[in-house]
Design a protein around this motif. Structure first.
Motif, short mmCIF file in Angstrom:
data_model
loop_
_atom_site.label_atom_id
_atom_site.label_comp_id
_atom_site.label_asym_id
_atom_site.label_seq_id
_atom_site.Cartn_x
_atom_site.Cartn_y
_atom_site.Cartn_z
N THR A 3 0.83 -1.21 0.00
CA THR A 3 0.00 0.00 0.00
C THR A 3 0.86 1.25 0.00
O THR A 3 0.58 2.22 -0.73
CB THR A 3 -0.94 0.00 1.21
OG1 THR A 3 -1.77 -1.16 1.17
CG2 THR A 3 -1.82 1.24 1.23
N ALA A 4 1.92 1.26 0.82
CA ALA A 4 2.82 2.42 0.86
C ALA A 4 3.48 2.64 -0.50
O ALA A 4 3.60 3.78 -0.98
CB ALA A 4 3.87 2.21 1.94
N LEU A 5 3.90 1.55 -1.13
CA LEU A 5 4.51 1.66 -2.46
C LEU A 5 3.50 2.15 -3.49
O LEU A 5 3.81 2.99 -4.35
CB LEU A 5 5.09 0.31 -2.87
CG LEU A 5 6.33 -0.16 -2.10
CD1 LEU A 5 6.56 -1.65 -2.32
CD2 LEU A 5 7.56 0.64 -2.50
N ASP A 6 2.27 1.65 -3.40
CA ASP A 6 1.22 2.07 -4.32
C ASP A 6 0.92 3.56 -4.15
O ASP A 6 0.71 4.28 -5.14
CB ASP A 6 -0.03 1.24 -4.08
CG ASP A 6 -1.16 1.56 -5.05
OD1 ASP A 6 -0.88 1.63 -6.26
OD2 ASP A 6 -2.29 1.75 -4.59
N ASP A 7 0.90 4.04 -2.91
CA ASP A 7 0.69 5.46 -2.66
C ASP A 7 1.79 6.30 -3.30
O ASP A 7 1.52 7.34 -3.92
CB ASP A 7 0.65 5.75 -1.16
CG ASP A 7 -0.67 5.37 -0.53
OD1 ASP A 7 -1.71 5.54 -1.20
OD2 ASP A 7 -0.68 4.91 0.61
N ALA A 8 3.03 5.86 -3.17
CA ALA A 8 4.14 6.60 -3.76
C ALA A 8 4.04 6.63 -5.28
O ALA A 8 4.29 7.65 -5.92
CB ALA A 8 5.48 5.99 -3.32
N CYS A 9 3.65 5.50 -5.87
CA CYS A 9 3.47 5.45 -7.32
C CYS A 9 2.37 6.40 -7.77
O CYS A 9 2.52 7.16 -8.74
CB CYS A 9 3.13 4.02 -7.75
SG CYS A 9 4.49 2.84 -7.64
N GLY A 10 1.24 6.37 -7.06
CA GLY A 10 0.12 7.23 -7.42
C GLY A 10 0.45 8.70 -7.28
O GLY A 10 0.09 9.52 -8.14
N MET A 11 1.15 9.06 -6.20
CA MET A 11 1.52 10.46 -6.01
C MET A 11 2.54 10.92 -7.04
O MET A 11 2.48 12.05 -7.53
CB MET A 11 2.06 10.67 -4.59
CG MET A 11 1.01 10.55 -3.52
SD MET A 11 1.71 10.93 -1.89
CE MET A 11 0.31 10.59 -0.86
#
Length: 366
Positions: free
Chosen positions: A283-291
């Motif tokens: 989830t943390a990695l996905d947030d970084a990708c999305g941002m």
């Protein structure tokens, strides 16, 4: 009674005709065409200016477009048009598909809903299809003042939301954009049914009316970029998503195409082995990708994850500080590729992910 203001003609239900001529086609025509035999007939109730009608004609279907606004129907080309109220229509004809669009079935008047569905039944051929555009009650839980979207320069923003009776909501919308810089207001949108006792967009106690007059209304018109919006989250002038707080993530650096977050995971994120669960790391990695993807956008735009591949290299432990970084590696018009990493205080790689995303052009952060 619905009403609206703005340049040009306003229909009886409060819709500014000029605004609807600017809206691009969506996916409705594809769904309707798939349910209709080749070269079949379609009765479209609530056709408006033909946003769905015209793609159906291009698909080789014969369409009868029905709307109560003659001004709307004046923009329909290539189809037979009927100016009438859908619930009173009786053409004495049957069609392979009957379409009841625009969420008309969500109106709170039960008698009117029954009349609309009866009109569908009167006109559908034996073995034909009735396609109803409908929202389940729980979909309205996501409504809140300040939410909106922009697509191809045409935007709509919900500026006020009111629960007019238990489970029934009315909304005010502001519209903007288009070739002529159109600005219009729908002071009262049709009341829609939701779940009684549940205010859209929040949990717990609810006020009777929600309003939004903050900087995000029309943000796409004021020059705010995706990076600007994320910087506003980083400096606290815009509230971040609640799940970031739950995870212990804090945005600290934003550049176009690159973001960094500081992560101090709490013990509530650990599994039975005493280390942070892999799902939270993803989830943390996905947030970084999305941002990272959002930071490269010309205006504040949410991005949808289409694919996420994660490699776990070292355990992530509660209470320790990590850096989560996201970088855009390829930016196309409809697909963005990103790389995200989690590193510890010594710079060692703990996990990384590659992701592909696509802009959600119908939604802006709010």
């Amino acid at each position: 009674m619905n009403s609206g203001t703005g340049p040009g003609t306003i229909t009886p239900d409060g819709s500014p005709v000029e605004f609807y001529t600017l809206l691009p086609p969506g996916e409705e025509a594809r769904v309707i065409a798939a349910a209709t035999p080749p070269n079949g007939t379609v009765l479209e109730l609530g056709s408006g200016v033909g946003r769905v009608t015209h793609p159906l004609l291009e698909a080789g279907l014969e369409v009868v477009a029905v709307d109560e606004s003659a001004e709307m129907l004046a923009h329909v080309r290539g189809a037979r048009t009927v100016c009438a109220r859908a619930q009173e229509l009786d053409l004495g004809e049957r069609f392979d598909s009957v379409v009841l669009a625009s969420y008309l079935v969500n109106l709170p008047d039960a008698e009117l809903r029954h009349e609309l569905l009866a009109s569908c039944a009167r006109h559908v051929a034996e073995g034909g299809s009735v396609l109803v555009q409908w929202q389940p009650p729980e979909a309205h839980d996501q409504w809140e003042a300040g939410r909106g979207g922009e697509r191809d320069g045409v935007g709509i923003m919900m500026t006020e939301l009111e629960e007019v009776s238990p489970g029934t909501f009315a909304a005010h919308h502001a519209l903007h954009g288009g070739r002529a810089g159109l600005d219009a207001v729908l002071p009262v949108a049709p009341p829609h049914r939701g779940r009684p006792g549940r205010r859209p967009g929040a949990r717990g106690a609810r006020p009777r009316r929600l309003s939004h007059r903050g900087p995000h209304v029309g943000a796409g018109r004021t020059g705010m970029t995706g990076a600007d919006f994320l910087r506003a989250i980083a400096d606290g002038s815009v509230e971040s998503s609640p799940h970031l707080t739950h995870l212990g993530l804090r945005l600290v650096l934003v550049e176009p195409g690159r973001v960094e977050l500081v992560w101090r995971p709490g013990p509530e994120l650990t599994n039975r082995s005493g280390v942070v669960h892999g799902g939270y790391i993803a989830t943390a990695l996905d947030d970084a990708c999305g941002m990272a993807s959002g930071s490269a956008a010309e205006r504040p735009t949410l991005h949808l994850t289409m694919n996420l591949n994660v490699d776990y290299l070292r355990p992530v432990r509660a209470g320790e500080v990590y850096t989560v970084a996201g970088t855009v590696t390829h930016r196309g018009r409809t697909r963005i590729l990103t790389l995200a990493t989690v590193t510890d205080a010594d710079g060692r790689l703990c996990a990384q992910a590659t992701s592909s995303l696509t802009p959600n052009r119908l939604t802006t952060p709010g």
